[in-house]
Design a protein around this motif. Structure first.
Motif, mmCIF file in Angstrom:
data_model
loop_
_atom_site.group_PDB
_atom_site.id
_atom_site.type_symbol
_atom_site.label_atom_id
_atom_site.label_comp_id
_atom_site.label_asym_id
_atom_site.label_seq_id
_atom_site.Cartn_x
_atom_site.Cartn_y
_atom_site.Cartn_z
ATOM 1 N N GLY A 240 0.821 -1.207 0.000
ATOM 2 C CA GLY A 240 0.000 0.000 0.000
ATOM 3 C C GLY A 240 0.854 1.256 0.000
ATOM 4 O O GLY A 240 1.775 1.397 -0.808
ATOM 5 N N ASP A 241 0.590 2.168 0.934
ATOM 6 C CA ASP A 241 1.358 3.410 1.057
ATOM 7 C C ASP A 241 2.396 3.337 2.181
ATOM 8 O O ASP A 241 2.970 4.357 2.574
ATOM 9 N N TYR A 243 5.910 2.156 4.236
ATOM 10 C CA TYR A 243 7.333 1.881 4.030
ATOM 11 C C TYR A 243 7.710 0.884 5.107
ATOM 12 O O TYR A 243 7.612 1.178 6.298
ATOM 13 N N SER A 248 8.481 -0.274 -0.421
ATOM 14 C CA SER A 248 7.483 0.773 -0.575
ATOM 15 C C SER A 248 6.727 0.502 -1.871
ATOM 16 O O SER A 248 7.031 -0.447 -2.598
ATOM 17 N N ALA A 249 5.755 1.357 -2.174
ATOM 18 C CA ALA A 249 4.979 1.193 -3.404
ATOM 19 C C ALA A 249 5.867 1.231 -4.644
ATOM 20 O O ALA A 249 5.521 0.671 -5.690
ATOM 21 N N ASN A 273 -4.081 -2.571 1.981
ATOM 22 C CA ASN A 273 -2.815 -2.465 1.263
ATOM 23 C C ASN A 273 -2.791 -3.378 0.045
ATOM 24 O O ASN A 273 -2.283 -3.006 -1.022
ATOM 25 N N LEU A 276 -4.698 -1.832 -2.792
ATOM 26 C CA LEU A 276 -3.922 -0.789 -3.460
ATOM 27 C C LEU A 276 -2.855 -1.399 -4.369
ATOM 28 O O LEU A 276 -2.641 -0.927 -5.490
ATOM 29 N N ARG A 280 -2.371 -0.931 -8.456
ATOM 30 C CA ARG A 280 -1.179 -0.228 -8.921
ATOM 31 C C ARG A 280 -0.242 -1.073 -9.773
ATOM 32 O O ARG A 280 0.615 -0.511 -10.469
#
Length: 351
Positions: A240-241, A243, A248-249, A273, A276, A280
C-alpha cells in the motif's frame, strides 16, 4: 593466537562452499498429503535457514525430475518459521524444495499459534480449531488487562535502562533482512552445482517462487526484481502506502512476474494495502487476489496448513510446473465458488 584467528576466518569464509550437511530432521503431520512425503531439515552449511523438502530427495528427483524452489520470508519478518511449518511441510510434499528464513527449530507449532489466535481472534471465522483439535477462544477482558499491565511494565523497564545509558539489544527473532532470500537462493544454486551435495542436480532453478506472509511479503517485494524469481506469493500482505523493511509502493514497479495475493478479507490488517497493490501493478503483470474470511492468521494453524496451503499448491503447480488445470481456482469464478464457497477472487492481465 594468530593461528587460531586465521583458522576462524577461514572457517567463516568457507561456509558458502561447504556441501549440504543435514544435521537435524523432523517429520510434520506424517509428511503431508502430497505424493512425496516431506521432511523438515536443518543444515550445518546453511544454519540461518530451514529447508522443507520431500524425503528421499534423490530418489524423488530420479523418478520425477528436478524440483522447483521456494524462498520464504516470515510474518513480522521474524527469524523463525515455526508458525508456517504446517503449510511449508504440506507444500513440500507436492514436490517442492522450500528454504525458509530462520534456523531449524522444533518448538511446538500449536503453542506458537495459541497466543496469536487468542490475541487476534478471527471473529469472522466462527469456530477456530487448530490442527491438534484444540478449540481456541479469545482472551477474556481480565486476561487482556493483565497483558496490558505486563506490557506497560516492560516498556517502563526498557525506558529506565535507556535513560541510564544501558544498551537495549535487538531481539534475535527479528534479525532478518530481505536479501536473505537471495542469499539462500545463492546457496541452493551452489549446492545444485556441487558434486556430492544432497541437492546436486536436484533443483529446477529456472522455476523459483518468492513467498512471504505479512511483513515477509514486504521482504519479497524487495527482492522481486531478481531475474531468477519466476513468481511471487503474498500471504496476508500488501505494501500500500507503507514503508516497511525497505519496501514501498515503488517496489511494485520492479515486479516482472505473475503475482498471487492470498488475503483474509476485510478483517485482515493487510486487506487495504493488498487492494492498493492490485490496482497499482502494471498492466503487463498478471495478478490474482483471493479473499477468504480467515483474517490475518489465515489457515496456517489448521491441519496441513488448511485451505491456504491448498491454494498455494495450486498456484505453484500452475506457475512453476505448468499444470494449467490448476489455474481454474484463479481464473474461473464458478470453480472458485465450488471449491471454497466463502472465498472471492479478482484477477487482471491474463490473456
Amino acid at each position: 593466537m594468530k593461528k587460531l584467528l586465521m583458522t576462524a576466518v577461514m572457517a567463516v569464509a568457507s561456509v558458502g562452499l561447504m556441501n549440504a550437511q543435514t544435521t537435524q530432521r523432523q517429520i510434520v503431520e506424517e509428511g503431508g498429503t502430497g505424493p512425496f512425503k516431506s521432511e523438515v531439515v536443518g543444515d550445518a552449511s546453511c544454519p540461518r535457514f530451514t529447508i522443507y523438502r520431500p524425503q528421499n530427495l534423490k530418489k524423488v528427483v530420479a523418478k520425477n525430475g528436478t524440483l522447483p524452489v521456494i524462498v520464504y520470508a516470515n510474518g513480522a519478518c521474524y527469524n523463525n518459521n515455526v508458525e508456517m511449518r504446517l503449510l511449508l511441510s504440506e507444500v513440500a510434499s507436492y514436490g517442492y524444495v522450500a528454504a525458509a528464513i530462520g534456523p531449524y527449530d522444533e518448538d511446538d507449532v500449536m503453542e506458537q499459534w495459541r497466543g496469536v489466535l487468542r490475541a487476534n481472534y478471527p471473529e469472522t471465522k466462527g469456530e477456530v480449531i487448530m490442527a491438534n483439535g484444540e478449540k481456541i477462544l479469545p482472551y477474556t477482558a481480565e486476561e487482556i488487562k493483565a497483558q496490558q499491565e505486563e506490557t506497560e511494565k516492560r516498556i517502563k523497564e526498557m525506558e529506565e535502562k535507556e535513560a541510564n545509558g544501558e544498551e537495549i539489544p535487538t531481539p534475535t527473532f527479528i534479525e532478518t533482512y530481505p536479501d536473505m532470500l537471495l542469499e539462500v537462493l545463492d546457496w541452493l544454486t551452489e549446492q545444485n552445482a556441487a558434486a556430492g551435495s544432497e541437492y546436486y542436480h536436484c533443483l529446477d532453478l529456472g522455476h523459483v517462487a518468492a513467498m512471504g506472509q505479512s511483513c515477509g511479503g514486504a521482504q519479497v517485494l524487495c527482492v522481486a526484481h531478481d531475474a531468477r524469481i519466476t513468481t511471487c506469493v503474498m500471504l496476508n500482505s500488501g505494501i500500500g502506502d507503507m514503508y516497511m523493511w525497505g519496501a514501498s509502493a515503488e517496489m511494485l514497479k520492479t515486479i516482472h512476474t505473475p503475482m498471487f495475493y492470498m488475503i483474509g478479507g476485510p478483517s485482515d490488517i493487510a486487506y487495504e494495502n493488498a487492494q492498493l497493490d492490485y490496482e497499482r501493478l502494471a498492466d503487463n503483470i498478471p495478478v490474482v487476489m483471493l479473499n477468504s474470511k480467515d483474517g490475518h492468521s489465515g489457515t496456517y494453524y489448521e491441519k496441513h496448513g488448511g485451505n491456504y496451503a491448498k491454494a498455494v499448491v495450486k498456484w505453484l503447480d500452475w506457475q512453476l510446473k505448468g499444470k494449467k488445470k490448476q489455474s481454474a481456482l484463479f481464473l474461473n469464478d464458478k470453480y472458485l465458488k465450488k471449491t471454497f464457497p466463502e472465498w472471492t477472487g479478482v484477477r487482471k492481465n491474463f490473456q
